[in-house]
Scaffold this active site. Structure first.
Site, PDB file in Angstrom:
ATOM      1  N   PRO A   2     -22.039  -5.702  40.869  1.00 44.56           N
ATOM      2  CA  PRO A   2     -20.587  -5.884  41.015  1.00 44.56           C
ATOM      3  C   PRO A   2     -20.243  -6.787  42.206  1.00 44.56           C
ATOM      4  O   PRO A   2     -20.684  -6.543  43.316  1.00 44.56           O
ATOM      5  CB  PRO A   2     -20.072  -4.466  41.272  1.00 44.56           C
ATOM      6  N   GLU A   3     -19.480  -7.817  41.961  1.00 40.22           N
ATOM      7  CA  GLU A   3     -18.976  -8.664  43.034  1.00 40.22           C
ATOM      8  C   GLU A   3     -17.480  -8.833  42.803  1.00 40.22           C
ATOM      9  O   GLU A   3     -16.902  -8.144  41.962  1.00 40.22           O
ATOM     10  CB  GLU A   3     -19.751  -9.982  43.064  1.00 40.22           C
ATOM     11  N   LYS A  51     -13.971  -6.774  47.019  1.00 38.63           N
ATOM     12  CA  LYS A  51     -14.764  -5.879  46.178  1.00 38.63           C
ATOM     13  C   LYS A  51     -14.197  -4.459  46.160  1.00 38.63           C
ATOM     14  O   LYS A  51     -14.851  -3.536  45.689  1.00 38.63           O
ATOM     15  CB  LYS A  51     -16.218  -5.886  46.661  1.00 38.63           C
ATOM     16  N   CYS A 232     -37.987 -23.543  39.704  1.00 35.29           N
ATOM     17  CA  CYS A 232     -36.640 -24.011  40.028  1.00 35.29           C
ATOM     18  C   CYS A 232     -36.137 -24.870  38.867  1.00 35.29           C
ATOM     19  O   CYS A 232     -36.880 -25.691  38.322  1.00 35.29           O
ATOM     20  CB  CYS A 232     -36.682 -24.829  41.313  1.00 35.29           C
ATOM     21  N   CYS A 235     -36.319 -28.613  40.400  1.00 37.50           N
ATOM     22  CA  CYS A 235     -37.542 -29.293  40.871  1.00 37.50           C
ATOM     23  C   CYS A 235     -38.824 -28.583  40.441  1.00 37.50           C
ATOM     24  O   CYS A 235     -39.910 -29.051  40.753  1.00 37.50           O
ATOM     25  CB  CYS A 235     -37.506 -29.423  42.385  1.00 37.50           C
ATOM     26  N   CYS A 256     -34.820 -21.772  46.604  1.00 39.29           N
ATOM     27  CA  CYS A 256     -35.850 -22.758  46.312  1.00 39.29           C
ATOM     28  C   CYS A 256     -36.264 -23.407  47.623  1.00 39.29           C
ATOM     29  O   CYS A 256     -35.424 -24.035  48.279  1.00 39.29           O
ATOM     30  CB  CYS A 256     -35.342 -23.827  45.342  1.00 39.29           C
ATOM     31  N   CYS A 259     -35.531 -27.448  47.287  1.00 37.31           N
ATOM     32  CA  CYS A 259     -34.152 -27.948  47.145  1.00 37.31           C
ATOM     33  C   CYS A 259     -33.274 -27.542  48.325  1.00 37.31           C
ATOM     34  O   CYS A 259     -32.242 -28.159  48.579  1.00 37.31           O
ATOM     35  CB  CYS A 259     -33.510 -27.427  45.871  1.00 37.31           C
TER      36      CYS A 259
HETATM   37 ZN   LIG Z   1     -35.819 -26.689  43.625  1.00 30.50          ZN
END
Ligand SMILES: [Zn+2]
Length: 261
Positions: A2-3, A51, A232, A235, A256, A259
């Protein structure tokens, strides 16, 4: 998980079922509230604030208006059912039952459940609500930037600075902005991060399955969250999983390593 978007949708469902109607029955299944009876009183509004979820109940016989405040935390949810319909979740996890002539709302496994006489005052500490009518991007950015040495991954979860981002979104936001969650706020383009958070939650507020990639397939919806050791999407480097947070609220984070810098 939940957000802010989940809570926004939950509030919309509860509003449809409860707002403007008299409660015919209430049952609080937490010891502290076991004697509370809100039957005969009207639900005047259902609201989300970050929230947090608020069900405002009007005055009763010699009783002041009160707000039922709940927080879903990690596992909580509210179900809306027709009166008499069978519950879809285990009964022993129910924390509160509210009923009117037509609907029954049941809060299951709620992280927080209490009654507030002054909900707006009690929640005034929250930063601007990403899905609120009063959303203020500049104020959110200012509150985040005020602590330049905090890791951005921690700042994004701090509801006092901006309300609505949880664990999934913070990983996704950091990936999309190309920053490691551990990077200090002072080295992050905070207004751009805040703007992306707002667009992401707005785009998801009415969706049942959250997506940050724009794809809706079950395994395609997120860039990094929950994708440990998977390649990823940009990449092909394996996604890494770590923990980031204060000692009492250490939370998992995905990123990642190529990235994000
Ligand atoms: Zn990446």
């Amino acid at each position: 998980m939940p957000e802010g978007d989940t809570v926004f949708r939950t509030a919309a469902r509860l509003r449809t079922a409860l707002a403007g109607k008299l409660l015919t029955y209430s049952d609080f299944r937490v010891p502290r509230l076991a004697t509370v009876d809100l039957s005969g009183r009207a639900v005047t509004a259902v609201r989300s604030r970050g929230k947090h979820l608020l069900i405002d109940v009007g005055p009763g016989d010699g009783q002041e208006p009160v707000s039922i405040h709940s927080h879903l935390s990690m596992e909580g949810s509210w179900d809306v059912l027709r009166v008499g319909e069978r519950w879809h979740q285990r009964a022993h996890t129910a924390r509160v039952v509210l009923r009117n002539d037509t609907y029954e709302a049941v809060g299951f496994a709620l992280g927080t459940l209490d009654l507030m006489a002054d909900p707006d005052g009690a929640l005034a500490y929250l930063g601007p609500d990403l899905l609120g009518d009063d959303w203020d991007a500049a104020e959110a950015a200012r509150r985040i930037a005020r602590h330049p040495d905090t890791p951005i991954g921690i700042a994004l979860l701090d509801q006092r600075r901006m309300a609505g981002v949880g664990n999934e979104y913070r990983s996704e936001l950091c990936f999309l902005r190309g920053v490691l969650p551990t990077r200090r706020v002072g080295d992050v383009d905070v207004p751009a991060m805040v703007d992306l958070a707002h667009r992401m939650l707005i785009a998801n507020r009415t969706r049942l399955a959250r997506t940050t990639t724009g794809k809706t397939g079950r395994t395609e919806r997120l860039w990094v969250y929950g994708r440990r050791a998977q390649p990823c999407r940009r990449c092909a480097t394996p996604i890494q999983r770590d923990h980031l947070g204060t000692a009492d609220a250490e939370r998992v984070i995905y990123f990642c390593p190529r990235c994000q810098t």
